[in-house]
Motif scaffolding. Structure first.
Motif, mmCIF file in Angstrom:
data_model
loop_
_atom_site.group_PDB
_atom_site.id
_atom_site.type_symbol
_atom_site.label_atom_id
_atom_site.label_comp_id
_atom_site.label_asym_id
_atom_site.label_seq_id
_atom_site.Cartn_x
_atom_site.Cartn_y
_atom_site.Cartn_z
ATOM 1 N N ALA A 29 3.111 -18.908 0.535
ATOM 2 C CA ALA A 29 3.331 -17.660 0.269
ATOM 3 C C ALA A 29 2.185 -16.777 0.094
ATOM 4 C CB ALA A 29 4.333 -17.436 -0.980
ATOM 5 N N ILE A 30 1.213 -17.016 -0.429
ATOM 6 C CA ILE A 30 -0.027 -16.272 -0.782
ATOM 7 C C ILE A 30 -0.746 -16.228 0.719
ATOM 8 C CG2 ILE A 30 -2.108 -16.089 -1.550
ATOM 9 C CD1 ILE A 30 -1.014 -17.173 -4.302
ATOM 10 N N ASP A 31 -0.748 -17.155 1.406
ATOM 11 C CA ASP A 31 -1.465 -17.226 2.713
ATOM 12 C C ASP A 31 -0.916 -16.420 3.717
ATOM 13 O OD1 ASP A 31 -3.342 -19.202 1.788
ATOM 14 O OD2 ASP A 31 -2.411 -20.807 2.867
ATOM 15 N N TYR A 64 -0.527 -10.762 6.037
ATOM 16 C CA TYR A 64 0.350 -9.424 6.192
ATOM 17 C C TYR A 64 -0.282 -8.258 5.731
ATOM 18 C CZ TYR A 64 4.493 -6.327 6.164
ATOM 19 O OH TYR A 64 5.291 -5.245 6.396
ATOM 20 N N VAL A 65 -0.793 -8.223 4.263
ATOM 21 C CA VAL A 65 -1.518 -7.203 4.113
ATOM 22 C C VAL A 65 -2.684 -6.633 4.364
ATOM 23 C CG1 VAL A 65 -0.262 -7.515 1.669
ATOM 24 C CG2 VAL A 65 -2.637 -8.549 2.260
ATOM 25 N N LYS A 66 -3.560 -7.560 5.164
ATOM 26 C CA LYS A 66 -4.735 -7.318 5.875
ATOM 27 C C LYS A 66 -4.407 -6.600 7.417
ATOM 28 C CE LYS A 66 -7.616 -10.619 3.635
ATOM 29 N NZ LYS A 66 -8.293 -12.073 3.613
ATOM 30 N N THR A 67 -3.164 -6.785 7.866
ATOM 31 C CA THR A 67 -2.878 -6.003 9.234
ATOM 32 C C THR A 67 -1.778 -5.012 9.025
ATOM 33 O OG1 THR A 67 -1.214 -7.625 9.677
ATOM 34 C CG2 THR A 67 -3.270 -8.157 10.431
ATOM 35 N N LEU A 118 -3.054 -2.337 3.836
ATOM 36 C CA LEU A 118 -2.454 -2.698 2.433
ATOM 37 C C LEU A 118 -3.641 -3.338 1.786
ATOM 38 C CD1 LEU A 118 1.257 -3.840 2.736
ATOM 39 C CD2 LEU A 118 0.433 -1.608 1.959
ATOM 40 N N TRP A 119 -4.391 -4.001 2.308
ATOM 41 C CA TRP A 119 -5.470 -4.845 1.617
ATOM 42 C C TRP A 119 -6.541 -3.871 1.039
ATOM 43 C CZ3 TRP A 119 -6.418 -9.386 -0.464
ATOM 44 C CH2 TRP A 119 -7.748 -9.967 -0.560
ATOM 45 N N ASP A 120 -6.471 -2.488 1.416
ATOM 46 C CA ASP A 120 -7.684 -1.770 0.917
ATOM 47 C C ASP A 120 -6.967 -1.323 -0.364
ATOM 48 O OD1 ASP A 120 -9.086 -1.732 3.304
ATOM 49 O OD2 ASP A 120 -7.843 -0.270 4.180
ATOM 50 N N MET A 121 -5.836 -1.348 -0.616
ATOM 51 C CA MET A 121 -5.294 -1.007 -1.937
ATOM 52 C C MET A 121 -5.689 -2.078 -3.088
ATOM 53 S SD MET A 121 -1.549 0.552 -0.950
ATOM 54 C CE MET A 121 -1.494 1.925 0.261
ATOM 55 N N TYR A 165 7.804 -13.364 -6.062
ATOM 56 C CA TYR A 165 8.301 -12.124 -6.270
ATOM 57 C C TYR A 165 7.219 -11.101 -5.848
ATOM 58 C CZ TYR A 165 10.333 -8.293 -8.971
ATOM 59 O OH TYR A 165 10.700 -6.850 -9.217
ATOM 60 N N ALA A 166 6.011 -11.246 -6.156
ATOM 61 C CA ALA A 166 4.816 -10.197 -5.908
ATOM 62 C C ALA A 166 4.802 -10.313 -4.253
ATOM 63 C CB ALA A 166 3.730 -10.883 -6.408
ATOM 64 N N CYS A 167 4.830 -11.404 -3.576
ATOM 65 C CA CYS A 167 4.702 -11.562 -2.108
ATOM 66 C C CYS A 167 5.837 -10.541 -1.481
ATOM 67 C CB CYS A 167 4.293 -12.799 -1.721
ATOM 68 S SG CYS A 167 3.012 -13.809 -2.069
ATOM 69 N N VAL A 168 6.926 -11.012 -1.863
ATOM 70 C CA VAL A 168 8.106 -10.098 -1.318
ATOM 71 C C VAL A 168 7.953 -8.548 -1.585
ATOM 72 C CG1 VAL A 168 10.480 -9.574 -1.661
ATOM 73 C CG2 VAL A 168 9.842 -11.785 -1.606
ATOM 74 N N GLN A 169 7.492 -8.274 -2.659
ATOM 75 C CA GLN A 169 6.941 -6.795 -2.893
ATOM 76 C C GLN A 169 5.995 -6.395 -1.990
ATOM 77 O OE1 GLN A 169 8.499 -5.023 -5.364
ATOM 78 N NE2 GLN A 169 7.372 -3.398 -5.510
ATOM 79 N N PHE A 170 4.819 -7.101 -1.669
ATOM 80 C CA PHE A 170 3.935 -6.534 -0.920
ATOM 81 C C PHE A 170 4.293 -6.772 0.612
ATOM 82 C CE2 PHE A 170 0.910 -8.220 -4.488
ATOM 83 C CZ PHE A 170 1.015 -7.061 -5.145
#
Length: 392
Positions: free
Chosen positions: A272-274, A279-282, A290-293, A347-352
């Motif tokens: 899930a983290i991977d 996702y957040v880096k693209t 999103l990774w910039d946040m 839960y956090a991964c779904v949020q992001f």
């Protein structure tokens, strides 16, 4: 093998025991199987509610159902660390139902046959279990008895050279597809823990039926069933272990079940983290990605740290189990920690993932459903914490 394991070992000038070559080879083999034979097909298994038998036989051919069992049955004679590697990699597949169904046969139900079965019972059943020709299930849970094993109501009365079983079992993984069931029943209702006995019941035995296949939130690629025993007559030779010793057999075998479920949870959390990092880096938002946040990347960094810490505890405990140490307290801790942690991670991964996180086309949505039961199955978090507290 994990880079962190190798880096740590190099810094210490020695190899971590669970980073040895035989475990690395097993990990590579399981990972290839996941990539080549699970992931391309598992969406269909999710829709169909089960795994094709040819896939289970293929797992037998590859040795996955005999990791811990002797060579005389076709097994690899490995240990608890190998089982942990196997379960972690199945968890990383992101298909919790398939992973659970496979682990029940490889590590959970079959262990009763091997550890508690007579020589003739093992000779009859273990070769087929290891080859994937015989699929097993463990039938303990009932409508009014989950973690409280002593509360089961299924009865078994002696009648000549047979036992007659009456009762209902619920939430049984592999309940539909299994060929052989390890069933807990009370032979002496007045004897408390000493009144429970385990039995082997074959599919097709008169008086035994699958009442219904259950519809679940997650784990949809494994079948889960309600079983009914109505005057089910089985020969006395089908007693699994000694009469009245079933409770102690269950408690002993649950330790391995909880270990592999913790490993499955860690693998799922890692996956899930991977996928969330990718996702957040693209994913572009607010003139960047999103990774910039800072809040997002720090949250993912902390979750990654906690997963790595829990993973280290997992393998240290597996190594102790392999050495036959008494580690019930540590396994109970692991089951509680990992079952809760994977749910927090997901839960956090779904949020992001934002709205995409709740779309059925997104793997993280499926993981969020599959992860939920890992704080319940094999011993709910609250029960595990009571075990820890009682041993503190």
């Amino acid at each position: 093998m994990r880079m962190m394991d190798n880096a740590w070992a190099s810094a210490q000038g020695q190899e971590l025991p669970w980073a040895a070559a035989e475990y690395e080879l097993l990990r590579d083999q399981v990972r290839r199987f996941v990539e080549e034979e699970i992931k391309p097909c598992a969406d269909r298994w999710e829709e169909e509610g089960g795994i094709p038998r040819q896939v289970l036989r293929r797992m037998g051919e590859l040795g996955f159902f005999g990791i811990r069992y002797p060579a005389e049955y076709g097994g690899a004679e490995m240990d608890a660390v190998a089982s942990t590697v196997f379960a972690e990699e199945l968890g990383r597949s992101t298909y919790g139902g398939a992973a659970d169904a496979m682990l029940v046969n490889a590590e959970m139900a079959s262990s009763y046959v091997f550890h508690d079965g007579t020589k003739s019972q093992r000779a009859r059943w273990m070769p087929g279990i290891v080859s994937g020709e015989v699929i097993t299930a463990i039938a303990i849970t009932e409508p009014d008895a989950g973690s409280d094993v002593k509360a089961i109501r299924t009865r078994a009365r002696r009648d000549g050279d047979s036992y007659v079983l009456d009762g209902t079992k619920l939430y049984i993984t592999n309940g539909v597809c299994a060929d052989l069931y390890c069933v807990a029943a009370k032979t002496d209702p007045a004897a408390g823990s000493n009144g429970i006995t385990m039995f082997l019941v074959e599919k097709g035995t008169p008086g035994f039926s699958v009442a219904r296949e259950l519809d679940k939130l997650g784990w949809r690629s494994s079948d889960t069933a309600e079983l009914v025993f109505d005057g089910c007559r089985i020969p006395a030779e089908n007693v699994l272990g000694a009469e009245g010793q079933g409770f102690y057999s269950i408690m002993r075998n649950l330790q391995n079940e909880r270990l592999v479920l913790a490993a499955m949870a860690i693998g799922m959390a890692e996956a899930a983290i991977d996928m969330t990092l990718t996702y957040v880096k693209t994913r572009r938002a607010f003139e960047g990605v999103l990774w910039d946040m800072q809040a997002i990347r720090q949250r993912l960094a902390m979750l990654s740290a906690r997963v790595e810490a829990s993973r280290a505890f997992l393998y240290a405990t597996a190594w102790r189990m392999a050495a036959d140490d008494d580690c019930m307290r540590e396994i109970s801790m692991l089951k509680a920690i990992c079952g809760e942690l994977v749910n927090e991670v997901v839960y956090a991964c779904v949020q992001f993932h934002g709205a995409m996180g709740v779309m059925r086309e997104s793997p993280i949505e499926r993981i969020s459903r599959d992860a939920r039961v890992l704080s319940i199955a094999g011993g709910a978090t609250e029960v595990m914490l009571e075990v820890v507290a009682s041993m503190s």
